[in-house]
Design a protein around this motif. Structure first.
Motif, mmCIF file in Angstrom:
data_model
loop_
_atom_site.group_PDB
_atom_site.id
_atom_site.type_symbol
_atom_site.label_atom_id
_atom_site.label_comp_id
_atom_site.label_asym_id
_atom_site.label_seq_id
_atom_site.Cartn_x
_atom_site.Cartn_y
_atom_site.Cartn_z
ATOM 1 N N SER A 52 0.929 -1.130 -0.080
ATOM 2 C CA SER A 52 0.255 0.053 0.107
ATOM 3 C C SER A 52 0.793 1.223 -0.058
ATOM 4 C CB SER A 52 -1.029 -0.110 1.402
ATOM 5 O OG SER A 52 -0.181 -0.289 2.247
ATOM 6 N N LYS A 53 2.321 1.091 -0.320
ATOM 7 C CA LYS A 53 3.044 2.203 -0.136
ATOM 8 C C LYS A 53 3.926 2.271 -1.204
ATOM 9 C CE LYS A 53 3.017 1.621 5.029
ATOM 10 N NZ LYS A 53 2.485 0.195 4.853
ATOM 11 N N ALA A 54 5.150 1.837 -1.160
ATOM 12 C CA ALA A 54 6.145 1.956 -2.351
ATOM 13 C C ALA A 54 5.654 1.069 -3.447
ATOM 14 C CB ALA A 54 7.617 1.709 -2.046
ATOM 15 N N TYR A 55 5.038 0.099 -3.269
ATOM 16 C CA TYR A 55 4.606 -0.773 -4.712
ATOM 17 C C TYR A 55 3.983 -0.194 -5.631
ATOM 18 C CZ TYR A 55 4.174 -5.217 -6.948
ATOM 19 O OH TYR A 55 4.018 -6.365 -7.860
ATOM 20 N N LEU A 56 3.102 0.931 -5.037
ATOM 21 C CA LEU A 56 2.365 1.867 -5.829
ATOM 22 C C LEU A 56 3.112 3.201 -6.448
ATOM 23 C CD1 LEU A 56 -1.007 1.441 -3.566
ATOM 24 C CD2 LEU A 56 -0.217 0.088 -5.647
ATOM 25 N N PHE A 57 4.079 3.446 -6.088
ATOM 26 C CA PHE A 57 4.784 4.789 -6.598
ATOM 27 C C PHE A 57 5.133 4.655 -8.000
ATOM 28 C CE2 PHE A 57 7.194 5.566 -2.218
ATOM 29 C CZ PHE A 57 6.071 5.799 -1.606
ATOM 30 N N PRO A 58 4.782 5.932 -8.634
ATOM 31 C CA PRO A 58 4.983 6.013 -10.092
ATOM 32 C C PRO A 58 6.509 5.822 -10.619
ATOM 33 C CG PRO A 58 4.626 8.234 -8.889
ATOM 34 C CD PRO A 58 4.294 7.202 -7.989
ATOM 35 N N GLU A 59 7.265 6.269 -9.631
ATOM 36 C CA GLU A 59 8.850 6.017 -10.132
ATOM 37 C C GLU A 59 9.499 5.248 -8.871
ATOM 38 O OE1 GLU A 59 10.397 9.764 -10.986
ATOM 39 O OE2 GLU A 59 8.577 10.048 -12.246
ATOM 40 N N GLY A 60 10.313 4.429 -9.259
ATOM 41 C CA GLY A 60 11.203 3.633 -8.419
ATOM 42 C C GLY A 60 10.408 3.054 -7.338
ATOM 43 N N ALA A 61 9.343 2.492 -8.076
ATOM 44 C CA ALA A 61 8.293 1.409 -7.084
ATOM 45 C C ALA A 61 9.057 0.160 -6.701
ATOM 46 C CB ALA A 61 7.201 1.139 -8.108
ATOM 47 N N ALA A 62 8.742 -0.203 -5.478
ATOM 48 C CA ALA A 62 9.401 -1.533 -5.005
ATOM 49 C C ALA A 62 8.845 -2.687 -5.648
ATOM 50 C CB ALA A 62 8.940 -1.692 -3.507
ATOM 51 N N ARG A 63 9.680 -3.458 -5.963
ATOM 52 C CA ARG A 63 9.056 -4.753 -6.540
ATOM 53 C C ARG A 63 9.777 -5.966 -5.934
ATOM 54 N NH1 ARG A 63 5.465 -2.381 -8.015
ATOM 55 N NH2 ARG A 63 4.584 -1.798 -9.896
ATOM 56 N N LEU A 64 9.488 -7.069 -6.092
ATOM 57 C CA LEU A 64 10.036 -8.089 -5.715
ATOM 58 C C LEU A 64 11.321 -8.799 -6.664
ATOM 59 C CD1 LEU A 64 7.344 -10.637 -4.542
ATOM 60 C CD2 LEU A 64 8.782 -9.372 -3.014
ATOM 61 N N PRO A 65 12.395 -9.079 -6.288
ATOM 62 C CA PRO A 65 12.550 -9.478 -5.066
ATOM 63 C C PRO A 65 12.910 -8.541 -4.024
ATOM 64 C CG PRO A 65 14.558 -10.130 -6.260
ATOM 65 C CD PRO A 65 13.565 -9.344 -7.220
ATOM 66 N N GLY A 66 12.763 -7.467 -4.051
ATOM 67 C CA GLY A 66 13.406 -6.155 -3.253
ATOM 68 C C GLY A 66 12.676 -6.492 -2.028
ATOM 69 N N PHE A 67 11.371 -6.827 -1.535
ATOM 70 C CA PHE A 67 10.869 -6.901 -0.296
ATOM 71 C C PHE A 67 10.294 -8.053 0.457
ATOM 72 C CE2 PHE A 67 7.647 -5.859 -3.400
ATOM 73 C CZ PHE A 67 6.530 -6.359 -2.971
ATOM 74 N N ALA A 181 -3.029 8.452 -0.569
ATOM 75 C CA ALA A 181 -1.841 9.087 -0.991
ATOM 76 C C ALA A 181 -1.254 8.715 -1.851
ATOM 77 C CB ALA A 181 -0.928 9.252 0.487
ATOM 78 N N ALA A 182 -1.112 7.469 -2.136
ATOM 79 C CA ALA A 182 -0.392 6.881 -3.183
ATOM 80 C C ALA A 182 -1.027 7.124 -4.586
ATOM 81 C CB ALA A 182 -0.291 5.173 -3.111
ATOM 82 N N MET A 183 -2.103 7.170 -4.544
ATOM 83 C CA MET A 183 -2.978 7.372 -5.753
ATOM 84 C C MET A 183 -2.710 9.066 -6.187
ATOM 85 S SD MET A 183 -4.257 4.620 -6.865
ATOM 86 C CE MET A 183 -5.244 5.001 -8.054
ATOM 87 N N ARG A 184 -2.756 9.773 -5.105
ATOM 88 C CA ARG A 184 -2.585 11.277 -5.380
ATOM 89 C C ARG A 184 -1.032 11.522 -5.969
ATOM 90 N NH1 ARG A 184 -4.082 15.110 -7.780
ATOM 91 N NH2 ARG A 184 -3.785 16.996 -7.092
ATOM 92 N N ILE A 185 -0.204 10.914 -5.625
ATOM 93 C CA ILE A 185 1.525 10.705 -6.130
ATOM 94 C C ILE A 185 1.381 10.512 -7.347
ATOM 95 C CG2 ILE A 185 3.726 9.686 -5.726
ATOM 96 C CD1 ILE A 185 2.882 9.575 -2.703
ATOM 97 N N ASN A 186 0.179 9.462 -7.889
ATOM 98 C CA ASN A 186 0.193 9.026 -9.185
ATOM 99 C C ASN A 186 -0.677 10.160 -10.076
ATOM 100 O OD1 ASN A 186 1.352 6.308 -9.955
ATOM 101 N ND2 ASN A 186 0.738 6.051 -7.914
ATOM 102 N N GLN A 187 -0.957 11.313 -9.274
ATOM 103 C CA GLN A 187 -1.598 12.360 -9.940
ATOM 104 C C GLN A 187 -3.025 12.025 -10.178
ATOM 105 O OE1 GLN A 187 0.572 14.553 -13.091
ATOM 106 N NE2 GLN A 187 2.621 13.501 -12.186
#
Ligand code: FDA
Ligand code: NAD
Length: 432
Positions: A52-67, A181-187
């Motif tokens: 619900s946080k960095a996975y949804l970011f428009p840039e530099g999103a977290a992806r497996l295997p990172g977390f 918040a994440a959706m707002r960050i995605n404009q």
């Protein structure tokens, strides 16, 4: 050909608790082939809060295997290969559909059977759906929930397809605030709707909520309180188009994200394991009333020693620590040793935009707010202490430093008299 498999230990569920339990088994000395983790998810245990946080970011999103676990608590990442090297069988995309605790057998939805000597139940929670209460049109396309990585992938795809569109967030709890918040960050054009007079009423006081609501409003998020979504309209493709509210308003929507709570997944063991407060009742070793059957994480209702109360907690820190406690208890009982009972200090946190708060303890008694709670200030920093019977029993802090966060954890544990706050103030400390 027999599909029956036998293990000394089985963990049912492959979420946060399962991952931390696996690491603890290895620390305690595990032999290859002794442990299996059975998960309906397709991937190795990961830190669910990322979804619900960095996975949804428009840039530099977290992806497996990172977390993958155990990075969330500063540990080494347990990659899928780690389980292989430790001889742990990770049985993925496998849902257990039946459990017989007398026979000590689990059966998957495709008929595979797994025998165990000791079982750890770590099935976590499922989302509560609007279709559960028959909200009209709630099965339209682009109405999303968030629990597992597959849910998050669907939402990410829709974010890409409906670029800068309109999103309605239903629910003002953890998911609502973080995903809003994440959706707002995605404009996206974001509107949040929830029934209560303020957000996150489970924890926030009116004063705390006022800050976050104003901060979100300053970011361009619209908030509609005191009403609920009663129906959804869809277009000819079946995609959601509008949300009808109980107060008569209609909101246009390309995407709807719903976060109206979770329910522990206990059905599989109904009638076999004693329950309390919606979870499996355990002792201070996380063992249920059924010998050799343990419950950890979201599904456990355990004795919270500090408050002399039975509690069920849906947060990641408890998932990690209860899993470790259960494994230590299992190993100790095998060796005829005893260990200290689980002595948990509740810890919740959240992050959204540049904000970050932590809470330790119990939010009971009288709340006392302190600090700079101006949502327009560059670096807001404020908190609230809950005082009960003259003692500080819980502390919330937004924007604290690592040192300050450690200090509030100690306060919640030690429960100093309320006058301690005056003393801190005299000495010029912020938390006063
Ligand atoms: P968890 O849900 O992690 O794992 C359960 C596993 O069991 C899943 O893999 C599931 O598929 C599997 N399973 C269930 N039934 C099964 C069956 N019959 N057969 C096989 N497998 C089965 N907390 C917090 O403190 N801070 C935070 O920021 C967040 N953020 C957050 C974001 C999102 C999107 C969610 C959904 C949740 C959070 N949380 C949180 C809550 C936290 O993630 C949660 O409390 C823990 O993941 C609970 O860990 P468990 O291992 O108990 O369940
Ligand atoms: P939640 O219990 O935090 O919030 C549910 C919210 O749903 C309520 O506050 C209320 O505003 C709202 N609600 C209830 N009925 C409604 C209705 N009919 N219409 C509109 N709103 C309604 O649950 P959640 O936010 O869905 O989170 C799900 C799970 O994930 C929980 O276990 C939570 O602890 C966990 N989670 C935790 C974190 C964190 O700790 N930072 C983050 C995300 C998720």
């Amino acid at each position: 050909i027999s599909t029956k498999k036998q293990f000394k230990y089985v963990i049912i569920g492959g979420g946060v608790a399962a991952g931390y339990a696996a690491r603890e088994f290895v620390k305690q000395g595990l032999k290859p082939g002794e442990l299996a983790i059975i998960s309906k998810e397709a991937v190795a245990p990961y830190e669910r809060p990322t979804l619900s946080k960095a996975y949804l970011f428009p840039e530099g999103a977290a992806r497996l295997p990172g977390f993958h676990v155990c990075v969330g608590s500063g540990g080494e990442r347990l990659l899928p290969e780690w389980y292989v090297t430790k001889g742990i069988e990770l049985i993925l995309s496998t849902e257990i559909a039946e459990a017989d605790l007398d026979m000590k057998i689990l059966t998957s939805s495709t008929g595979r059977t797994f025998e165990f000597q000791t079982l750890i139940i770590a099935t976590g929670s499922r989302v509560i759906r609007l279709t559960d209460f028959g909200v009209q049109g709630a099965d339209a396309k682009n109405i999303f929930y968030l629990r597992e990585i597959s849910d998050a992938d669907e939402l990410v795809e829709a974010i890409g397809a409906k670029k800068k569109g309109k999103v309605v967030i239903v629910g003002g709890g953890y998911i609502g605030l973080e995903v809003g918040a994440a959706m707002r960050i995605n404009q996206f054009d974001v509107t949040m709707v929830y029934p209560e007079p303020w957000c996150m009423p489970r924890l926030f006081t009116k004063g705390i909520a006022t800050f976050y609501e104003a901060y979100f409003a300053n970011k361009g998020i619209k908030i509609i309180k005191g009403t609920v979504a009663v129906a959804f309209d869809a277009d000819t493709n079946g995609e959601v188009k509008a949300v009808k509210l109980q107060d008569g308003r209609v909101l246009q929507a390309d995407i709807v994200v719903v976060g109206v709570g979770a329910k522990p997944l206990t059905e599989l063991f109904k009638g076999q394991v004693d329950e309390e407060k919606g979870g499996f009742r355990t002792d201070g070793m996380l063992e249920t009333n059924v010998p050799d059957v343990y419950a950890v994480g979201d599904v456990a209702t355990f004795p919270l020693k500090l408050y002399n109360d039975m509690r069920r907690i849906e947060h990641v820190d408890h998932a990690r620590k209860s899993a470790e406690q259960a494994v230590k208890a299992i190993r100790a009982s095998e060796e005829g040793k005893s260990i200290e009972v689980y002595d948990y200090l509740p810890y919740f946190y959240s992050r959204a935009f540049d904000l970050s708060w932590k809470f330790y303890g119990d939010n009971v008694g009288d709340p006392l707010m302190f600090g700079d709670k101006n949502p327009a200030s560059g670096k807001p920093k404020f908190g609230t202490a809950w005082i009960k019977n003259g003692k500080i029993v819980g502390v919330f802090l937004e924007g604290g430093t690592d040192e300050e966060n450690k200090a509030i954890a100690i306060m919640a544990r030690v429960q100093p008299p309320a006058e301690y706050l005056d003393q801190l103030k005299k000495e010029g400390y912020f938390i006063a």
